[in-house]
Design an enzyme around this catalytic site. Structure first.
Site, PDB file in Angstrom:
ATOM      1  N   ARG A  43     -41.041 -61.658-121.521  1.00  0.00           N
ATOM      2  CA  ARG A  43     -41.363 -60.763-122.632  1.00  0.00           C
ATOM      3  C   ARG A  43     -42.676 -61.135-123.310  1.00  0.00           C
ATOM      4  O   ARG A  43     -43.414 -60.253-123.767  1.00  0.00           O
ATOM      5  CB  ARG A  43     -40.219 -60.757-123.645  1.00  0.00           C
ATOM      6  CG  ARG A  43     -38.998 -60.001-123.148  1.00  0.00           C
ATOM      7  CD  ARG A  43     -37.849 -60.095-124.116  1.00  0.00           C
ATOM      8  NE  ARG A  43     -36.752 -59.216-123.704  1.00  0.00           N
ATOM      9  CZ  ARG A  43     -35.531 -59.267-124.201  1.00  0.00           C
ATOM     10  NH1 ARG A  43     -35.238 -60.140-125.151  1.00  0.00           N
ATOM     11  NH2 ARG A  43     -34.599 -58.437-123.783  1.00  0.00           N
ATOM     12  N   LYS A 201     -15.982 -50.719-117.706  1.00  0.00           N
ATOM     13  CA  LYS A 201     -15.134 -49.776-118.416  1.00  0.00           C
ATOM     14  C   LYS A 201     -15.765 -48.401-118.554  1.00  0.00           C
ATOM     15  O   LYS A 201     -16.933 -48.285-118.919  1.00  0.00           O
ATOM     16  CB  LYS A 201     -14.791 -50.315-119.805  1.00  0.00           C
ATOM     17  CG  LYS A 201     -13.938 -51.572-119.814  1.00  0.00           C
ATOM     18  CD  LYS A 201     -13.602 -51.981-121.239  1.00  0.00           C
ATOM     19  CE  LYS A 201     -12.685 -53.201-121.268  1.00  0.00           C
ATOM     20  NZ  LYS A 201     -12.354 -53.583-122.664  1.00  0.00           N
ATOM     21  N   GLY A 354     -28.961 -55.106-117.875  1.00  0.00           N
ATOM     22  CA  GLY A 354     -29.060 -56.517-117.498  1.00  0.00           C
ATOM     23  C   GLY A 354     -28.554 -56.831-116.106  1.00  0.00           C
ATOM     24  O   GLY A 354     -29.223 -57.527-115.328  1.00  0.00           O
ATOM     25  N   GLY A 377     -29.921 -51.640-124.636  1.00  0.00           N
ATOM     26  CA  GLY A 377     -29.231 -50.619-125.419  1.00  0.00           C
ATOM     27  C   GLY A 377     -30.030 -49.344-125.565  1.00  0.00           C
ATOM     28  O   GLY A 377     -29.469 -48.235-125.561  1.00  0.00           O
TER      29      GLY A 377
END
Length: 404
Positions: A43, A201, A354, A377
């Site tokens: 980063r 999920k 990820g 996200g």
């Protein structure tokens, strides 16, 4: 996403940055080891092009980022960006000064200099996007540059508020590249458009599945999500991870796709084991013959090959999640076959998440993926069809500038 956003490259090309104070919101949230040293600097290196662009344009440059999850107003050991300042100094080949207590200004900064402003989440009001804090930050600069896509889904003072009040607000090269890639993949895709959505999920990605079901030509599901879809298709899953209470929602996604002439391809074979262990014996079975005590840990070779053929023929591929427990070699075949098919495809591919990035690294295919999102996200919210707050305010500011 069809937002019109001013880019920092455009600002620099117009000569608007020369002699000006440029405030860059970067993503410098790097992992630190027990000694407080940076253990992985991707980063930091990715932030350099925006800094170079500003320096080359003759600007005085200030840059900030969050690091970890500090308590506002209370700096603890490990909260400081000092290790990042040292690494940026090495990468830029010039001193990068770390400035604490910077919100009220009071620090000198000349064109050609770079100052790293201490962890922005230490400032009270940052996460709540406090207007007074945002105005103070905006007063520090002539140009605000958002270059941290991973924070674009958060309306915070350094991601949203400052963009409201700075004289000029624009997107840095990293953010601009993300917006362009997302637009290419989802707003104006080459067809057929295939999406891979995998994870443990359905509940965590149900809104993504529902959003993509109305847009894609094929929706490939994997992991525990695929098990719920297998149940929806009337197939046995043994003791595999699934969410039986969401079978109807999965069935509705399948029906919505079918009504559009698209589909959710259901595995025809799977790889099972009796226990969730890396050394557990792996057995390939038809999807219709899973035993009550079986755990499904990967798609089978026939399914993997069929998906690979579809992916190689795709015009656009959006990839989020591995197809099985790829960390265990015995159950990694499905993910590897699909990953290599994406790499071999002539279509444009957009990958994020990820575990997806871990699979890309494991199979050494990064150079053959069209664009790899670092958003986490933010990437998932884009797949849901949401407009990210940071992009929304940059779009608004661009429209205001055009109208002025």
């Amino acid at each position: 996403m069809t937002l019109s956003i001013l880019s920092f490259a455009q600002v620099c090309a117009r000569g608007q940055a020369r002699g000006k104070r440029v405030f860059i919101r970067a993503d410098l949230n790097v992992p630190l080891d027990a000694q407080g040293q940076i253990s992985e600097d991707t980063r930091v290196r990715a932030s350099v092009p925006a800094l170079r662009m500003a320096l080359d344009a003759g600007a005085a440059v200030m840059v900030t980022s969050h690091l970890g999850r500090p308590v506002e107003g209370r700096q603890q050991p490990g909260d400081s960006l000092a290790p990042v300042a040292r690494r940026l100094s090495e990468l830029l080949g010039q001193p990068v000064r770390l400035v604490s207590d910077w919100v009220d200004g009071g620090f000198e900064l000349a064109p050609g200099e770079v100052a790293l402003l201490e962890n922005c989440r230490l400032n009270p009001g940052e996460k709540k996007n406090d207007p007074e804090l945002s105005r103070k930050m905006a007063a520090l600069c002539d140009i605000f540059v958002h270059d941290a896509f991973g924070t674009a889904h958060r309306a915070e003072a350094t991601t949203y508020g400052i963009a409201q009040y700075a004289p000029i607000a624009c997107a840095g090269p990293l953010l601009a590249a993300e917006v362009e890639a997302i637009h290419r993949a989802l707003a104006q895709p080459q067809r057929p458009l295939l999406a891979i959505v995998a994870g443990s999920k359905v509940s965590t990605k149900l809104t993504i599945l529902q959003s993509l079901a109305s847009r894609v030509d094929g929706l490939i599901v994997g992991g525990g999500i695929a098990n719920t879809f297998l149940l929806a298709a009337g197939l046995p899953i043994g003791k595999s991870l699934a969410e039986p209470d969401l079978v109807e929602q999965a069935r509705q996604v399948m029906q919505d796709m079918k009504a559009r002439g698209a589909e959710v391809p259901i595995p025809v074979d799977v790889v099972v084991a009796k226990e969730f262990r890396a050394d557990a014996p792996a057995t390939v079975k038809p999807a219709s013959e899973v035993a009550d005590d079986d755990l499904i840990l990967d798609i089978g070779p026939r399914t993997a090959q069929a998906l690979a053929e579809r992916l190689k023929a795709a015009g656009t591929i959006v990839w989020n999640g591995p197809l099985g427990v790829f960390e265990f070699d015995a159950f990694s075949h499905g993910t590897e076959v699909v990953a290599r098919a994406i790499a071999d495809s002539d279509g444009f591919s957009l990958a994020g998440g990820g575990d997806t990035l871990a699979a890309i690294a494991k199979y050494h295919i990064a150079q053959r993926i069209g664009y790899i999102s670092t958003g986490g996200g933010a990437f998932l919210e884009v797949l849901e069809g949401k407009t990210l707050p940071a992009l929304e305010i940059l779009h608004k500011r661009a429209l205001e500038a055009q109208a002025a």
